[in-house]
Design an enzyme around this catalytic site. Sequence first.
Site, short mmCIF file in Angstrom:
data_model
loop_
_atom_site.label_atom_id
_atom_site.label_comp_id
_atom_site.label_asym_id
_atom_site.label_seq_id
_atom_site.Cartn_x
_atom_site.Cartn_y
_atom_site.Cartn_z
CB THR A 22 -0.72 -0.18 1.38
OG1 THR A 22 -1.44 -1.28 1.71
CG2 THR A 22 -2.35 0.77 1.22
CB SER A 117 3.92 4.93 7.94
OG SER A 117 3.20 5.48 8.51
CG HIS A 118 1.10 3.16 11.31
ND1 HIS A 118 1.56 3.61 9.78
CD2 HIS A 118 0.52 1.95 11.43
CE1 HIS A 118 0.81 2.37 9.47
NE2 HIS A 118 0.14 1.66 10.01
CE LYS A 130 6.13 7.19 2.66
NZ LYS A 130 5.60 7.72 3.12
CG ASP A 281 1.88 9.13 10.60
OD1 ASP A 281 2.29 9.77 10.88
OD2 ASP A 281 2.16 7.90 9.88
CG ASP A 283 5.33 9.14 7.26
OD1 ASP A 283 4.40 8.12 8.62
OD2 ASP A 283 4.66 8.12 5.98
CG ASP A 285 2.28 9.36 6.36
OD1 ASP A 285 1.93 9.47 7.40
OD2 ASP A 285 2.33 8.80 4.96
NE ARG A 286 -1.74 6.24 8.79
CZ ARG A 286 -2.08 4.90 9.01
NH1 ARG A 286 -2.21 4.85 10.86
NH2 ARG A 286 -2.27 3.91 8.21
CB THR A 348 -7.56 1.31 1.18
OG1 THR A 348 -8.51 0.86 1.50
CG2 THR A 348 -6.61 1.66 2.17
CD GLU A 368 -10.43 3.78 7.80
OE1 GLU A 368 -10.10 3.33 9.06
OE2 GLU A 368 -9.06 3.11 7.27
CE LYS A 380 -1.24 8.26 5.52
NZ LYS A 380 -2.16 7.21 5.40
NE ARG A 500 -6.37 -2.45 7.17
CZ ARG A 500 -5.40 -2.03 8.80
NH1 ARG A 500 -5.52 -2.55 9.95
NH2 ARG A 500 -3.78 -1.85 8.49
C1 G1P Z 1 -3.17 1.29 5.81
C2 G1P Z 1 -4.55 2.09 6.19
C3 G1P Z 1 -4.15 2.48 4.80
C4 G1P Z 1 -3.22 3.82 4.39
C5 G1P Z 1 -1.82 3.31 5.09
C6 G1P Z 1 -0.83 3.22 4.61
O1 G1P Z 1 -2.72 0.83 4.92
O2 G1P Z 1 -5.39 1.41 5.78
O3 G1P Z 1 -5.98 3.72 4.98
O4 G1P Z 1 -3.82 4.87 3.62
O5 G1P Z 1 -2.40 2.16 5.74
O6 G1P Z 1 -1.48 4.94 5.54
P1 G1P Z 1 -3.32 -0.64 4.99
O7 G1P Z 1 -2.40 -1.53 5.97
O8 G1P Z 1 -4.79 -1.30 5.55
O9 G1P Z 1 -3.53 -1.60 3.25
ZN ZN Z 2 2.33 7.36 8.12
#
Ligand code: G1P
Ligand code: ZN
Length: 547
Positions: A22, A117-118, A130, A281, A283, A285-286, A348, A368, A380, A500
């Site tokens: 993703t 990221s997180h 990325k 978070d 990086d 972006d959240r 997503t 979300e 984001k 999920r």
């Molecule tokens: C998750 C979130 C998605 C977001 C992504 C990157 O991805 O659900 O909305 O864009 O992290 O921050 P997922 O693990 O669900 O594929």
């Molecule tokens: Zn992030």
Amino acid sequence: MTAHHPALQIETRPIDGQRPGTSGLRKTVTQFRQPGYLENFIQSIFDAMPGITGQTLVLGGDGRTFNREAIQVILRMAAANGVGRVLLGQHGILSTPAASAVIRKHQAFGGIILSASHNPGGEDGDFGVKFNIANGGPAPEKVTEAIFSKTRQITRYNILAEGGVDLHRLGAQALGDMTIDVIDSVDDYAQLMRRLFDFPAIRNLFSSGFRMRFDAMHAVTGPYAKAILEGMLGAAEGTVMNAIPLPDFGGGHPDPNLVHAHELVAALSGADAPDFGAASDGDGDRNMIIGQNFYVTPSDSLAVLVANARLAPGYAHGLAGVARSMPTSQAADRVALALGLTCYETPTGWKFFGNLMDAGLVSLCGEESFGTGSDHVREKDGLWAVLLWLNILAERRQSVEQILREHWRTYGRNYYSRHDYEGLPSEAADGVMEHLRARLPDLTGCHFGRFTVERADDFAYVDPVDDSVSSGQGIRIIFTDGSRIVFRLSGTGTVGATLRLYIEQFEPDPTRHDLDTQIVLADLIGLAEQLGEVKQRTGRAAPTVIT
Ligand code: G1P
Ligand code: ZN
């Protein structure tokens, strides 16, 4: 190439599993430390992007373990692959939205952002790479697939035999024939924010006694939030907590939700709590938004931002349109409808918003999963959302809770929750999805208690700009009253599979806007578990995380 920096071609062979998910290639630090692992992937980016020769590349990361080592390797590889110039965030730091802003401002060819990221950091945590393209956004699927296919064929990578770069000294340095400009990590981004928002109005808000807490979670937004909130906007010192970025995020999980940002949640509860709280978070972006003793769901936050954006100078002329990811609640759709805006529903992941923004179809968008943003960049942007909230609060002079209650009275309330089952064996998670997929054709028209299925499908998206099709994006079960159940598998995990469940129910009646979300949604949650045979197939009695 100068004599001091001979370029080497190192033999290598493909390493399995380098398909970007993703949000880039995300693996454990241990995996990334394996010989050739990082090098193979970076070379595959260069091989998939031959146009990069002589061009400018932006580079930086969220400061997690392996960030600086990876940067030195990438710089030597970039030089050996003919990149002309690298804009490097000082100390190796660039938040994801700041990297996007720098790519756009300097018209770079693209950027490499180092982040998971997180996900937790540290030696036992995760790392990620990325690749972003010239519009500042994540590489679209055709690019990530091209990179992946290069990782399957790779036989060698190019790297300078030696040469290091001082990541701390601002200004230009040379590495082989390549120039490296170490830039201030915050400047370009802060200037962009100043153009979008009414900084004097927000300064007034703070000087009138308004109090805020921002939890940077020892991740990348610390320096950005300090400079902007406490520096430019005059918020009291100490407004930004956990402000120093640490390689292991202080041992925490840099994910801004009620579970992981518990320090912030504690600070915002009680009678003497500050007026406004926010967290970001790993990086940057959240974002999570909370008021005094009051939590705002990300889906509601998006809807409030859409409804009030015109209060900020950058959006005073109105919005082109809005977009949300499919599992995100339909709260924003209701605002869009009232404002006469088109609301696009995308799969997503942020990469799908970029095309819509480049084509001028969308100004604001969100997910979300604590992600909101606008067309000022192509990622984001956590701090952006916080500043837009501050701008709205400065204009409306109401509490966060008052704003939400008024919003629900006007548009109705979309009760919403996400239930995650983490760390499942892949077979169990796939089993749930396959079972549901098999049931899809028979679901339409079925009655379950007071719910009747209007439509059930496996979400497929046709990009209105380039007609590309993304299928298999999640199972949707939509009921006649607008309620929904959505099932999908995570594309960002590094261990096992994550299932999920997203559950949503619309409530127009203001006398029913003060109820507990899990209780309101209990019937639909039970139905979701039953339809997906979740307990039987996963062996789990309950989800791991509820947001
Ligand atoms: C998750 C979130 C998605 C977001 C992504 C990157 O991805 O659900 O909305 O864009 O992290 O921050 P997922 O693990 O669900 O594929
Ligand atoms: Zn992030």
